[in-house]
Scaffold this active site. Structure first.
Site, PDB file in Angstrom:
ATOM      1  N   HIS A  21      -7.085  -6.418  -1.249  1.00 36.84           N
ATOM      2  CA  HIS A  21      -6.020  -5.445  -1.014  1.00 36.84           C
ATOM      3  C   HIS A  21      -5.018  -5.867   0.052  1.00 36.84           C
ATOM      4  O   HIS A  21      -3.836  -5.554  -0.063  1.00 36.84           O
ATOM      5  CB  HIS A  21      -6.632  -4.105  -0.610  1.00 36.84           C
ATOM      6  CG  HIS A  21      -5.633  -3.013  -0.419  1.00 36.84           C
ATOM      7  ND1 HIS A  21      -4.879  -2.504  -1.456  1.00 36.84           N
ATOM      8  CD2 HIS A  21      -5.241  -2.343   0.702  1.00 36.84           C
ATOM      9  CE1 HIS A  21      -4.083  -1.549  -0.995  1.00 36.84           C
ATOM     10  NE2 HIS A  21      -4.279  -1.437   0.304  1.00 36.84           N
ATOM     11  N   ASP A  66       0.856  -1.177   0.000  1.00 39.34           N
ATOM     12  CA  ASP A  66       0.000   0.000   0.000  1.00 39.34           C
ATOM     13  C   ASP A  66       0.902   1.241   0.000  1.00 39.34           C
ATOM     14  O   ASP A  66       1.807   1.336  -0.820  1.00 39.34           O
ATOM     15  CB  ASP A  66      -0.963  -0.065   1.197  1.00 39.34           C
ATOM     16  CG  ASP A  66      -1.977   1.054   1.230  1.00 39.34           C
ATOM     17  OD1 ASP A  66      -2.956   0.993   0.476  1.00 39.34           O
ATOM     18  OD2 ASP A  66      -1.781   1.999   2.026  1.00 39.34           O
TER      19      ASP A  66
END
Length: 319
Positions: free
Chosen positions: A296, A97
């Site tokens: 994610h 991320d």
């Protein structure tokens, strides 16, 4: 082993396991060193000195008052300081991320320190184009606002999150996890409705399979203690970063690299063009992997696959 080491803005908290070549692990938003809890022992067992940090503004690391203390190049210098404080000259850096952006910039700015770079979820895209604030402002239309724009005004997102940190985190994690993310046709949780809307209004019900009570308790405890200001400051420095990184406009990361994304992760899908550009932007790319059906939170959703890919890549790196 937990440690605090000196860095330019104060102290960085890290967790260390194993001996051997150093691998520095960087988390994203809204996470912690704890996001790498499944990778630390796997890397140590494979013969590496695995170190996961709380990025500046998170957990037990220092949290400067000045907003511009969270600009990208400041975080890069934290990483260099961590490597030096651990008595090392060089390291492999791996990020997820926002940690992927920090890892790539660390490799770009300090190739003498970071000999290889691994990126999870967020592909490398060189600095260029218009200011990020302008780009994200155009990603929404009509009555919607993109979450990055929503995060820009100090205090605005905090007012949504901090009254119920635990509930908000559970919803945010669920919104981006493959087994709980909203289905087709549901309101996109990356946007808020203009005129008073909140991200939480679009979060799905349910808890992702990787997020048990103990995991949620840990994350909630960290943010209940520290608040969200330091974490959100990363978003609030994107235009400063764009200015600071002008000398690296269009620059490739030439060290050996690895990318792992999830086929259901919006961060990976939105930047599909960046992945296609890897022959130019990551000329040292060793492997690019898209985990089918993954969301994610890759290293938590699919730890065994991520561990295998990381260890295989690390073992193939030149000394």
């Amino acid at each position: 082993m937990h440690r605090l080491v000196p860095t330019p803005a104060g102290r960085t908290h890290l967790v260390e396991q194993g001996e051997g070549p150093l691998v520095l692990l960087l988390h994203g938003f809204p996470e912690s060193w704890y996001s790498w809890r499944r990778q630390l022992p796997a890397l140590a067992e494979a013969g590496y000195r695995a170190v996961a940090v709380d990025v500046r503004g998170y957990g037990r690391s220092s949290k400067p008052e000045a907003l511009d203390a969270y600009r990208m190049l400041e975080l890069v210098e934290d990483n260099v300081a961590v490597v030096r404080a651990l008595g090392e000259e060089r390291a492999v850096v791996v990020g997820h991320d926002w940690g992927a952006n920090i890892a790539a910039t660390s490799a770009l700015a300090h190739p003498e320190v970071f000999r290889a770079v691994g990126l999870l979820s967020v592909p490398y895209a060189p600095r260029g184009g218009p200011r990020p604030s302008e780009v994200f402002a155009h990603m929404a239309g009509g009555d919607e606002e993109f979450y990055v724009s929503y995060f820009q005004e100090p205090g605005r997102a905090e007012a949504e999150i901090e009254p119920d940190v635990r509930g908000w985190l559970a919803g945010f994690y669920a919104a981006l996890s493959a087994d709980t993310m909203p289905g087709p046709g549901a309101p996109d949780p990356h946007f808020v409705t203009r005129g008073g809307g909140r991200l939480v209004d679009r979060f799905p019900a349910g808890r992702p399979g990787w997020l048990g009570e103990d995991e949620l308790d840990f994350y909630a405890g960290e943010f209940e203690r520290s608040g969200l200001r330091g974490a959100l400051a990363r978003y609030r420095n994107m235009d400063r970063d764009w200015e600071d990184l002008a000398p690296y406009d269009g620059a490739p990361v030439v060290q050996p690299s690895l990318f792992i994304g999830g086929s259901r992760d919006a961060s990976t899908m939105w930047l599909a063009d960046a992945v296609e550009a890897y022959p130019k932007t990551l000329p040292g790319l060793v492997g690019s992997h898209l985990l089918d059906g993954a969301g994610h939170w890759l290293q938590q959703e699919r730890p065994d696959e991520v561990n295998r890919l990381l260890v295989e890549w690390l073992r193939g790196l030149p000394d």
